[in-house]
Write a protein that holds these residues in place. Structure first.
Motif, mmCIF file in Angstrom:
data_model
loop_
_atom_site.group_PDB
_atom_site.id
_atom_site.type_symbol
_atom_site.label_atom_id
_atom_site.label_comp_id
_atom_site.label_asym_id
_atom_site.label_seq_id
_atom_site.Cartn_x
_atom_site.Cartn_y
_atom_site.Cartn_z
ATOM 1 N N GLY B 182 18.991 6.878 70.701
ATOM 2 C CA GLY B 182 20.163 7.131 72.130
ATOM 3 C C GLY B 182 20.101 8.715 71.728
ATOM 4 O O GLY B 182 20.816 9.235 72.056
ATOM 5 N N VAL B 183 21.368 8.108 70.680
ATOM 6 C CA VAL B 183 22.314 9.270 70.116
ATOM 7 C C VAL B 183 21.453 10.214 69.256
ATOM 8 O O VAL B 183 21.992 11.501 69.383
ATOM 9 C CB VAL B 183 22.852 8.297 69.403
ATOM 10 N N VAL B 184 20.703 9.601 68.705
ATOM 11 C CA VAL B 184 19.941 11.187 67.917
ATOM 12 C C VAL B 184 19.047 11.699 69.319
ATOM 13 O O VAL B 184 18.912 12.766 68.941
ATOM 14 C CB VAL B 184 18.870 10.165 67.078
ATOM 15 N N THR B 185 18.681 10.738 69.996
ATOM 16 C CA THR B 185 18.433 11.336 70.988
ATOM 17 C C THR B 185 18.599 13.429 71.730
ATOM 18 O O THR B 185 17.873 14.382 72.007
ATOM 19 C CB THR B 185 16.925 11.273 71.992
ATOM 20 N N VAL B 186 19.364 12.258 72.280
ATOM 21 C CA VAL B 186 20.794 13.829 72.609
ATOM 22 C C VAL B 186 20.834 14.700 71.784
ATOM 23 O O VAL B 186 21.442 15.556 72.128
ATOM 24 C CB VAL B 186 21.751 12.668 73.401
ATOM 25 N N GLY B 187 21.739 14.107 70.350
ATOM 26 C CA GLY B 187 21.817 15.583 69.924
ATOM 27 C C GLY B 187 20.618 15.950 69.930
ATOM 28 O O GLY B 187 21.216 17.480 69.044
ATOM 29 N N LEU B 188 19.768 16.029 69.223
ATOM 30 C CA LEU B 188 18.698 16.710 68.991
ATOM 31 C C LEU B 188 18.723 17.652 70.517
ATOM 32 O O LEU B 188 18.204 18.579 70.601
ATOM 33 C CB LEU B 188 16.817 16.676 69.246
ATOM 34 N N ALA B 189 18.837 16.732 72.036
ATOM 35 C CA ALA B 189 18.797 17.569 73.213
ATOM 36 C C ALA B 189 19.947 19.258 72.818
ATOM 37 O O ALA B 189 19.464 20.349 73.124
ATOM 38 C CB ALA B 189 18.977 16.975 74.260
ATOM 39 N N ASN B 190 21.541 18.683 72.206
ATOM 40 C CA ASN B 190 22.028 19.534 72.013
ATOM 41 C C ASN B 190 21.751 20.462 71.063
ATOM 42 O O ASN B 190 22.264 21.705 71.023
ATOM 43 C CB ASN B 190 23.450 18.855 71.847
ATOM 44 N N HIS B 191 21.033 20.284 70.318
ATOM 45 C CA HIS B 191 20.456 21.345 68.924
ATOM 46 C C HIS B 191 19.690 21.472 68.631
ATOM 47 O O HIS B 191 19.625 22.649 69.245
ATOM 48 C CB HIS B 191 21.456 20.003 68.075
ATOM 49 N N GLY B 192 19.123 20.365 68.442
ATOM 50 C CA GLY B 192 17.611 21.306 67.475
ATOM 51 C C GLY B 192 16.673 21.445 68.501
ATOM 52 O O GLY B 192 15.586 22.148 67.746
ATOM 53 N N VAL B 193 16.444 20.796 69.342
ATOM 54 C CA VAL B 193 15.095 21.025 70.830
ATOM 55 C C VAL B 193 16.326 22.220 71.973
ATOM 56 O O VAL B 193 15.695 22.397 72.071
ATOM 57 C CB VAL B 193 15.019 19.889 71.415
ATOM 58 N N GLY B 194 16.770 21.579 72.293
ATOM 59 C CA GLY B 194 17.858 22.147 73.504
ATOM 60 C C GLY B 194 17.878 22.441 74.700
ATOM 61 O O GLY B 194 17.871 23.056 75.483
ATOM 62 N N ASN B 195 16.172 21.016 74.995
ATOM 63 C CA ASN B 195 15.990 21.208 76.164
ATOM 64 C C ASN B 195 16.022 19.762 76.345
ATOM 65 O O ASN B 195 16.152 18.829 75.575
ATOM 66 C CB ASN B 195 15.102 21.751 76.929
ATOM 67 N N LEU B 196 16.144 19.119 77.394
ATOM 68 C CA LEU B 196 16.195 17.507 77.514
ATOM 69 C C LEU B 196 13.591 17.559 77.800
ATOM 70 O O LEU B 196 13.842 15.885 77.900
ATOM 71 C CB LEU B 196 15.753 17.681 78.803
ATOM 72 N N ASP B 197 12.707 18.834 77.050
ATOM 73 C CA ASP B 197 11.687 18.225 77.280
ATOM 74 C C ASP B 197 10.710 17.357 76.411
ATOM 75 O O ASP B 197 9.872 18.503 75.842
ATOM 76 C CB ASP B 197 11.029 19.129 77.884
#
Lengths: 211, 211
Positions: B182-197
């Motif tokens: 879950g932490v990695v998922t939020v990290g991706l949302a905030n960095h490498g992906v930039g959204n929640l989709d």
């Protein structure tokens, strides 16, 4: 194109090396056993060179393709020879039952390596969630963690040269949770999937479903 | 078809409830505020009922759709009313900076809930790596951790009724590493992906590439 040095002569060194050569990168192999390094270099082809163990790597990006307990000692052994380099830690410090990490504190091999590396060395955690055979044959997502934005950009360019997608998860502190993602990956192999022919990835919502 | 009770009346209760109804399951909503629970039940339709807070849930599977710090107290409050039930913990105990967990020890909300639940209650960690909007509109993989094989089978049947793929990662101890995912998922949302989709998932090697 990146200039890559790979420290190690095992399976991961060969697999990453082969993809790196195929991606048009310059590759150097460094092994404690110089003859073994020469064998790997010859197998990789594409002008792969070998370097002397413990001396300054030719590559700007240095991949530690070692078992996890070798990474921190080897970074310490190289010492100033790693000044200014981007060092990639790909290791998984699994515990004996493969359902946790060998260190219980909230740290990672990448963070521990950073503490023994020169200040000008940038540690990046990457590739640790990927089984070797998937890296050999598939197109796995590559998760990255690191504190230095430029170093992560350099690694991202290298990852893209392999035909793979780099995904930044945040600062070097996140290396701990990427090691945890390695634990989840092995858990899936042992339970919900039952083989090694998969990788942890991200799936985007179809554009029609996004807001 | 499964009989599901959802404890909570927030966004995740609505989203999981809607998918559960669409999947042909029987759904009960339990909220501290009975009127709010009735509103959610009416919005969900499909014969969704409400139950009195703290009493025995009608469902065989009880989903704690609560903020993480509410889960352990509410499991304790329900106490024997949860005897024989499968309880799903979907929570993410993020720290204030969303790059780690609120507990520093190698534990999880699911493991902590198990210590206050009746012995005949089986805790399963699931759904925590999925953003609400992806659960609403997408087909995310659902990672499961738990010690009771039958409970995980029951949850897998429920997950499949939602049109989603359940993926067993191992024992309840692995709930800690799912919280880390879950932490990695939020990290991706905030960095490498930039959204929640997007959602964390697994990608299988094409059959042609497997050995």
């Amino acid at each position: 194109m990146s200039a890559i040095s790979i420290i190690g002569t095992g399976n991961m060194a060969r697999t990453i090396g082969a993809r790196a050569v195929a991606g048009g990168n310059t590759v150097e192999i460094m092994g404690r056993d110089r003859a073994k390094a020469a064998d790997v270099a010859q197998a990789l082809g594409g002008g792969t060179t070998t370097g002397e163990w413990g001396t300054a790597p030719a590559g700007d990006i240095v991949i530690m393709a070692l078992l996890y307990d070798g990474v921190v000692p080897v970074v310490a052994r190289y010492g100033d020879a790693l000044a200014g380099k981007v060092v990639i830690d790909i290791s998984n410090p699994f515990n004996a039952t493969f359902d946790g990490l060998d260190h219980r504190e909230e740290t990672s091999i990448a963070q521990r390596a950073a503490t023994v590396a020169p200040q000008s060395t940038s540690l990046v955690k990457a590739f640790n969630t990927v089984f070797r055979q998937v890296l050999e044959k598939g197109r796995p997502d590559i998760f990255l963690a690191g504190d230095d934005a430029q170093a992560k950009k350099d690694v991202a360019v290298f990852v893209e040269s392999l035909g793979l997608r780099p995904l930044d998860v945040g600062g070097l502190k996140m290396a701990h949770w990427l090691e945890g993602a390695g634990v989840v990956t092995v858990g899936l192999a042992n339970h919900g999937v039952g083989n090694l022919d998969f990788s942890l990835s991200i799936t985007e919502l179809p554009a029609s479903a996004t807001t």
